[in-house]
Write a protein that holds these residues in place. Sequence first.
Motif, PDB file in Angstrom:
ATOM      1  N   VAL A 138       0.872  -1.176   0.000  1.00  0.00           N
ATOM      2  CA  VAL A 138       0.000   0.000   0.000  1.00  0.00           C
ATOM      3  C   VAL A 138       0.906   1.221   0.000  1.00  0.00           C
ATOM      4  O   VAL A 138       2.105   1.091   0.245  1.00  0.00           O
ATOM      5  CB  VAL A 138      -0.902  -0.025   1.279  1.00  0.00           C
ATOM      6  CG1 VAL A 138      -0.092   0.145   2.555  1.00  0.00           C
ATOM      7  CG2 VAL A 138      -1.986   1.041   1.238  1.00  0.00           C
ATOM      8  N   CYS A 139       0.356   2.371  -0.338  1.00  0.00           N
ATOM      9  CA  CYS A 139       1.058   3.624  -0.033  1.00  0.00           C
ATOM     10  C   CYS A 139       0.071   4.417   0.799  1.00  0.00           C
ATOM     11  O   CYS A 139      -0.941   4.880   0.278  1.00  0.00           O
ATOM     12  CB  CYS A 139       1.429   4.402  -1.298  1.00  0.00           C
ATOM     13  SG  CYS A 139       1.992   6.068  -0.882  1.00  0.00           S
ATOM     14  N   THR A 140       0.327   4.518   2.095  1.00  0.00           N
ATOM     15  CA  THR A 140      -0.648   5.166   2.970  1.00  0.00           C
ATOM     16  C   THR A 140      -0.698   6.672   2.737  1.00  0.00           C
ATOM     17  O   THR A 140      -1.697   7.311   3.005  1.00  0.00           O
ATOM     18  CB  THR A 140      -0.318   4.904   4.455  1.00  0.00           C
ATOM     19  OG1 THR A 140       1.021   5.327   4.698  1.00  0.00           O
ATOM     20  CG2 THR A 140      -0.479   3.450   4.806  1.00  0.00           C
ATOM     21  N   LEU A 141       0.398   7.224   2.211  1.00  0.00           N
ATOM     22  CA  LEU A 141       0.468   8.677   2.055  1.00  0.00           C
ATOM     23  C   LEU A 141      -0.182   9.140   0.754  1.00  0.00           C
ATOM     24  O   LEU A 141      -0.897  10.131   0.727  1.00  0.00           O
ATOM     25  CB  LEU A 141       1.937   9.098   2.090  1.00  0.00           C
ATOM     26  CG  LEU A 141       2.224  10.585   2.216  1.00  0.00           C
ATOM     27  CD1 LEU A 141       1.663  11.124   3.527  1.00  0.00           C
ATOM     28  CD2 LEU A 141       3.720  10.834   2.140  1.00  0.00           C
ATOM     29  N   CYS A 142       0.093   8.431  -0.336  1.00  0.00           N
ATOM     30  CA  CYS A 142      -0.457   8.879  -1.622  1.00  0.00           C
ATOM     31  C   CYS A 142      -0.652   7.652  -2.521  1.00  0.00           C
ATOM     32  O   CYS A 142      -1.599   6.895  -2.308  1.00  0.00           O
ATOM     33  CB  CYS A 142       0.421   9.936  -2.265  1.00  0.00           C
ATOM     34  SG  CYS A 142       2.191   9.598  -2.226  1.00  0.00           S
ATOM     35  N   SER A 143       0.212   7.458  -3.510  1.00  0.00           N
ATOM     36  CA  SER A 143      -0.005   6.323  -4.414  1.00  0.00           C
ATOM     37  C   SER A 143       1.323   5.803  -4.957  1.00  0.00           C
ATOM     38  O   SER A 143       1.399   5.399  -6.116  1.00  0.00           O
ATOM     39  CB  SER A 143      -0.925   6.742  -5.565  1.00  0.00           C
ATOM     40  OG  SER A 143      -0.347   7.853  -6.239  1.00  0.00           O
ATOM     41  N   CYS A 144       2.384   5.806  -4.146  1.00  0.00           N
ATOM     42  CA  CYS A 144       3.690   5.334  -4.606  1.00  0.00           C
ATOM     43  C   CYS A 144       3.564   3.881  -5.066  1.00  0.00           C
ATOM     44  O   CYS A 144       2.953   3.051  -4.381  1.00  0.00           O
ATOM     45  CB  CYS A 144       4.721   5.462  -3.491  1.00  0.00           C
ATOM     46  SG  CYS A 144       4.983   7.182  -3.026  1.00  0.00           S
ATOM     47  N   TYR A 145       4.182   3.588  -6.195  1.00  0.00           N
ATOM     48  CA  TYR A 145       3.898   2.339  -6.912  1.00  0.00           C
ATOM     49  C   TYR A 145       5.061   2.073  -7.857  1.00  0.00           C
ATOM     50  O   TYR A 145       5.626   3.020  -8.417  1.00  0.00           O
ATOM     51  CB  TYR A 145       2.615   2.609  -7.711  1.00  0.00           C
ATOM     52  CG  TYR A 145       1.905   1.447  -8.333  1.00  0.00           C
ATOM     53  CD1 TYR A 145       1.209   0.543  -7.564  1.00  0.00           C
ATOM     54  CD2 TYR A 145       1.869   1.298  -9.710  1.00  0.00           C
ATOM     55  CE1 TYR A 145       0.505  -0.502  -8.157  1.00  0.00           C
ATOM     56  CE2 TYR A 145       1.165   0.269 -10.314  1.00  0.00           C
ATOM     57  CZ  TYR A 145       0.480  -0.635  -9.525  1.00  0.00           C
ATOM     58  OH  TYR A 145      -0.229  -1.655 -10.106  1.00  0.00           O
TER      59      TYR A 145
HETATM   60 FE    FE Z   1       2.874   7.650  -2.232  1.00  0.00          FE
END
Ligand code: FE
Length: 216
Positions: A114-121
């Motif tokens: 998951v990326c809890t802060l934004c959408s790191c992928y």
């Molecule tokens: Fe992120």
Amino acid sequence: MASFDGKRLSGIQRQLHSHLPSDPALRVKSLESLLVDKGYLDSGAVDAWVEIYSEQVGPKNGAAVVARAWCDPAFKARLLADGTAAVAEFDFVGRHNAKIVAVENKPEVHNLVVCTLCSCYPLALLGVPPTWYKANEYRARAVREPRAVLAEFCVVLPPGVKVRVWDSTSEARYFVLPQRPDGTEDLDEAALAALVTRNAMIGTALVQAPGEEKEA
Ligand code: FE
């Protein structure tokens, strides 16, 4: 010492916020328009990157990495030791702008990213992230109640299996190395890669052997 009028500043801030569109897509569009106007960005370049990540780069890159790891124990060891270097052995299109960390599913451990802060992928491996990956609900619940989230993706793990949740950041992008399904001993690397789905590399699916029911 510089003086400032706090009341005036907060008025400006309020005015700016009241002019910002509420929809994130509109915000991005506004930012893009501003950067293009100022000459910092070429809108053709933006379109080209979006096309590359949507059409050319996709989960098939990640699937090739998984299949290689299943077939080549030395590669698997390199992948788990240094994901960025191992992935660089492939000639993938797209930038690797963050460290890639592979986490291995085992009979006793299931990994979820998951990326809890934004959408790191890991874009270069998995292409454009699915909408649900960026949603507040997934980002919050994947950490708070991962088993419930997994069940909604039809992944029901035996109680003895531990779930590990990995929080991707701009510096480290996690990527799940799923378990190779039983009954695939005779398949070659290309046939194995065809079984590996995007969700399996995020951790919201298990890889199914041919003939088994596919994820929804
Ligand atoms: Fe992120």
